[in-house]
Design an enzyme around this catalytic site. Structure first.
Site, PDB file in Angstrom:
ATOM      1  N   ARG A  65       0.832  -1.210   0.000  1.00 59.65           N
ATOM      2  CA  ARG A  65       0.000   0.000   0.000  1.00 59.65           C
ATOM      3  C   ARG A  65       0.864   1.257   0.000  1.00 59.65           C
ATOM      4  O   ARG A  65       2.042   1.207   0.382  1.00 59.65           O
ATOM      5  CB  ARG A  65      -0.988  -0.017   1.157  1.00 59.65           C
ATOM      6  CG  ARG A  65      -0.386  -0.078   2.527  1.00 59.65           C
ATOM      7  CD  ARG A  65      -1.470  -0.298   3.559  1.00 59.65           C
ATOM      8  NE  ARG A  65      -0.884  -0.642   4.844  1.00 59.65           N
ATOM      9  CZ  ARG A  65      -1.135   0.012   5.970  1.00 59.65           C
ATOM     10  NH1 ARG A  65      -1.950   1.034   5.972  1.00 59.65           N
ATOM     11  NH2 ARG A  65      -0.575  -0.377   7.103  1.00 59.65           N
ATOM     12  N   ARG A  71      -5.055  -1.423   3.954  1.00 67.14           N
ATOM     13  CA  ARG A  71      -4.725  -2.725   3.368  1.00 67.14           C
ATOM     14  C   ARG A  71      -5.869  -3.202   2.474  1.00 67.14           C
ATOM     15  O   ARG A  71      -5.644  -3.814   1.441  1.00 67.14           O
ATOM     16  CB  ARG A  71      -4.436  -3.749   4.468  1.00 67.14           C
ATOM     17  CG  ARG A  71      -3.128  -3.482   5.238  1.00 67.14           C
ATOM     18  CD  ARG A  71      -2.975  -4.502   6.337  1.00 67.14           C
ATOM     19  NE  ARG A  71      -1.790  -4.337   7.157  1.00 67.14           N
ATOM     20  CZ  ARG A  71      -1.722  -3.538   8.230  1.00 67.14           C
ATOM     21  NH1 ARG A  71      -2.750  -2.781   8.578  1.00 67.14           N
ATOM     22  NH2 ARG A  71      -0.609  -3.482   8.952  1.00 67.14           N
ATOM     23  N   ASN A  78      -4.381  -7.872  -5.187  1.00 69.06           N
ATOM     24  CA  ASN A  78      -3.574  -8.890  -4.501  1.00 69.06           C
ATOM     25  C   ASN A  78      -4.257 -10.255  -4.452  1.00 69.06           C
ATOM     26  O   ASN A  78      -3.576 -11.291  -4.466  1.00 69.06           O
ATOM     27  CB  ASN A  78      -3.180  -8.399  -3.107  1.00 69.06           C
ATOM     28  CG  ASN A  78      -2.062  -7.371  -3.191  1.00 69.06           C
ATOM     29  OD1 ASN A  78      -1.492  -7.162  -4.262  1.00 69.06           O
ATOM     30  ND2 ASN A  78      -1.751  -6.733  -2.087  1.00 69.06           N
ATOM     31  N   ILE A 101       1.459 -14.185   2.947  1.00 68.08           N
ATOM     32  CA  ILE A 101       1.852 -12.855   3.427  1.00 68.08           C
ATOM     33  C   ILE A 101       1.376 -11.914   2.328  1.00 68.08           C
ATOM     34  O   ILE A 101       2.165 -11.380   1.543  1.00 68.08           O
ATOM     35  CB  ILE A 101       3.377 -12.764   3.636  1.00 68.08           C
ATOM     36  CG1 ILE A 101       3.888 -13.925   4.484  1.00 68.08           C
ATOM     37  CG2 ILE A 101       3.750 -11.419   4.256  1.00 68.08           C
ATOM     38  CD1 ILE A 101       5.408 -13.966   4.669  1.00 68.08           C
ATOM     39  N   ASN A 103      -1.510  -8.902   1.543  1.00 69.57           N
ATOM     40  CA  ASN A 103      -2.542  -8.018   2.088  1.00 69.57           C
ATOM     41  C   ASN A 103      -3.689  -7.758   1.128  1.00 69.57           C
ATOM     42  O   ASN A 103      -3.468  -7.753  -0.079  1.00 69.57           O
ATOM     43  CB  ASN A 103      -1.907  -6.670   2.488  1.00 69.57           C
ATOM     44  CG  ASN A 103      -1.433  -6.709   3.920  1.00 69.57           C
ATOM     45  OD1 ASN A 103      -2.084  -7.269   4.790  1.00 69.57           O
ATOM     46  ND2 ASN A 103      -0.269  -6.104   4.171  1.00 69.57           N
ATOM     47  N   ASP A 133       2.958  -8.963  13.836  1.00 74.91           N
ATOM     48  CA  ASP A 133       2.302  -8.269  14.959  1.00 74.91           C
ATOM     49  C   ASP A 133       2.881  -8.751  16.299  1.00 74.91           C
ATOM     50  O   ASP A 133       3.068  -7.968  17.222  1.00 74.91           O
ATOM     51  CB  ASP A 133       0.785  -8.505  14.905  1.00 74.91           C
ATOM     52  CG  ASP A 133       0.188  -7.963  13.615  1.00 74.91           C
ATOM     53  OD1 ASP A 133       0.577  -6.860  13.206  1.00 74.91           O
ATOM     54  OD2 ASP A 133      -0.640  -8.666  13.003  1.00 74.91           O
ATOM     55  N   HIS A 160      -5.194  -8.939  10.837  1.00 71.67           N
ATOM     56  CA  HIS A 160      -3.944  -8.218  10.576  1.00 71.67           C
ATOM     57  C   HIS A 160      -4.248  -6.911   9.839  1.00 71.67           C
ATOM     58  O   HIS A 160      -3.845  -6.718   8.699  1.00 71.67           O
ATOM     59  CB  HIS A 160      -2.970  -9.099   9.775  1.00 71.67           C
ATOM     60  CG  HIS A 160      -1.710  -8.374   9.404  1.00 71.67           C
ATOM     61  ND1 HIS A 160      -0.768  -7.982  10.327  1.00 71.67           N
ATOM     62  CD2 HIS A 160      -1.252  -7.924   8.214  1.00 71.67           C
ATOM     63  CE1 HIS A 160       0.213  -7.346   9.724  1.00 71.67           C
ATOM     64  NE2 HIS A 160      -0.059  -7.289   8.423  1.00 71.67           N
ATOM     65  N   MET A 211       9.160  -8.048   8.006  1.00 69.08           N
ATOM     66  CA  MET A 211       8.185  -9.053   7.565  1.00 69.08           C
ATOM     67  C   MET A 211       8.894 -10.364   7.191  1.00 69.08           C
ATOM     68  O   MET A 211       8.379 -11.455   7.464  1.00 69.08           O
ATOM     69  CB  MET A 211       7.389  -8.503   6.380  1.00 69.08           C
ATOM     70  CG  MET A 211       6.254  -9.391   5.936  1.00 69.08           C
ATOM     71  SD  MET A 211       5.057  -9.729   7.250  1.00 69.08           S
ATOM     72  CE  MET A 211       3.756  -8.575   6.872  1.00 69.08           C
TER      73      MET A 211
HETATM   74  C1  LMR Z   1       2.589  -4.633   7.863  1.00 71.22           C
HETATM   75  O1  LMR Z   1       1.906  -4.826   8.855  1.00 71.22           O
HETATM   76  O2  LMR Z   1       3.682  -4.051   7.914  1.00 71.22           O
HETATM   77  C2  LMR Z   1       2.140  -5.153   6.541  1.00 71.22           C
HETATM   78  O3  LMR Z   1       0.830  -5.645   6.635  1.00 71.22           O
HETATM   79  C3  LMR Z   1       2.251  -4.174   5.431  1.00 71.22           C
HETATM   80  C4  LMR Z   1       1.343  -2.976   5.569  1.00 71.22           C
HETATM   81  O4  LMR Z   1       0.749  -2.566   4.563  1.00 71.22           O
HETATM   82  O5  LMR Z   1       1.239  -2.417   6.655  1.00 71.22           O
END
Ligand code: LMR
Length: 297
Positions: A65, A71, A78, A101, A103, A133, A160, A211
Site C-alpha cells: 500500500r 490494506r 492482490n 503474506i 494483504n 504483529d 492483521h 516481515m
Molecule cells: C505490515 O503490517 O507491515 C504489513 O501488513 C504491510 C502494511 O501494509 O502495513
C-alpha cells in the site's frame, strides 16, 4: 519471479537469478533455485518444477500500500496475484502448507481458502501470516519494560489490519508491569506499526525486512510441526474459537500443518471491549474475501 529454496517460495521485483544468488550465500543447509516467470509459454513447466514436493510455500506477494491507503484497498489486485499462486500450489503441491503474506490478509485468506476448498483440498492447509504483529509487540513491550525479549510472549489475536489487531497484554506476565493507563496507547502503536513503515517509506513500499524475519519465524514453526516437534505460533486461520469464521489466535502445528487452534483464553475488560468492537470490522473484511471467491471461482 518465484524462487525455490528447499520448500520455500519467495516473490520479488528484482531478477529471480539475483535473489537466488544472494540467498544462496547464506551458510545454511539449503539449495536455492530461482524461477523467473518472464516467458508465459514456460510458466506451467516452471511452476511444476518450483512447487512439486514442497511442504511449505511461503507467499510474500502482492502490491504494497501507499501512504493514505488501507490494506483493504489492495483486495482485488492482490487476490488476483494470490489466486494464481494458490491455484498452482493446489495443482503441484496439494499437501503443502500455504502461508500467505498477502494483504489484505483478513480478506485474502478467506478468499483463497474458499477457492482451495472448491478444488477439493483441505482449507486447514492455508493460513495468513500475522507473526509480524507478535514480533512488533514483543519489541514494544521490551522497550517499555526492559524485560528480556525472549521472555515476552504477547498473543496477538483477531486479524492483521488496524483495530482487528488485538494484542492480549493481560496474558503476558512480562507485560504485567505496564500501567493499565498506558495500554490503550501501546495497543494503538501495535495496530499502527505497519502504517508507520508505509509512511516512512514514502510511497516506496511497506515492511519487507521485519516481515521477512516474521515470515521466517512462522516458517520455522510450521516446519518444526511437520517434523513432529511441538510448535505454537499465532496465525490467521479458518477457526471456530470465536463467532468469526476466520480468526488469528495461537495455533499448534503438527505433521499435517495446523493441528490445534488454541482458544483465546481469558481477556480482561479492556480486551473484551476491543474484541466486541473488532468483530463486525473483521467480519466485513472476511465477507469481502468470500465475495471475491464467489465472483472469481
Ligand atoms: C505490515 O503490517 O507491515 C504489513 O501488513 C504491510 C502494511 O501494509 O502495513
Amino acid at each position: 519471479m518465484w524462487l525455490n529454496s528447499v520448500s520455500t517460495i519467495l516473490l520479488a521485483m528484482v531478477p529471480a537469478e539475483g535473489v537466488a544468488a544472494d540467498l544462496s550465500h547464506l551458510n545454511k543447509k539449503s539449495k536455492v533455485t530461482g524461477y523467473a516467470f518472464d516467458k508465459k509459454d514456460r510458466a506451467i513447466e516452471k511452476a511444476a518444477a518450483c512447487l512439486t514436493g514442497c511442504h511449505l510455500v511461503l507467499v510474500p506477494a502482492g502490491v504494497p500500500r501507499k501512504p493514505g491507503q488501507d490494506r483493504k484497498d489492495l483486495l482485488n489486485i492482490n487476490c488476483g496475484i494470490a489466486k494464481n499462486i494458490v491455484e498452482a500450489c493446489a495443482k503441484y503441491c496439494p499437501e503443502a502448507v500455504v502461508a500467505l503474506i498477502v494483504n489484505p490478509v483478513n480478506s485474502v485468506v478467506p478468499a483463497m481458502c474458499e477457492l482451495w476448498k472448491k478444488k477439493g483440498l483441505k482449507p486447514g492447509k492455508i493460513l495468513g501470516v500475522t507473526s509480524l504483529d507478535v514480533v512488533r509487540v514483543g519489541k514494544f513491550v521490551h522497550e517499555l519494560t526492559g524485560e528480556t525479549i525472549e521472555d515476552i510472549d504477547v498473543p496477538v489475536i483477531g486479524g492483521h489490519a488496524g483495530t482487528t489487531i488485538l494484542p492480549l497484554f493481560s496474558q503476558c506476565p512480562s507485560a504485567s508491569a505496564i500501567s493499565v493507563l498506558k495500554i490503550p496507547d501501546l495497543d494503538k502503536k501495535v495496530q499502527d506499526a505497519g502504517t508507520v513503515v508505509v509512511a516512512a517509506k514514502n510511497g516506496k513500499g511497506s515492511a519487507t525486512l521485519s516481515m521477512a524475519y516474521a515470515g521466517a519465524r512462522l516458517g520455522r514453526a510450521v516446519l518444526a510441526g511437520l517434523n513432529g516437534e511441538a510448535s505454537v505460533e499465532c496465525a490467521y486461520v479458518a477457526s471456530t474459537v470465536t463467532e468469526l469464521p476466520y480468526f488469528a489466535s495461537k495455533v499448534a502445528f503438527g505433521k499435517d500443518g495446523v493441528e490445534t487452534i488454541h482458544p483465546i483464553g481469558d481477556l480482561n475488560e479492556y480486551e473484551k471491549g476491543r474484541l466486541a468492537a473488532l468483530t463486525p470490522v473483521l467480519l466485513d473484511e472476511i465477507n469481502a474475501g468470500l465475495e471475491y471467491a464467489k465472483e472469481n471461482a
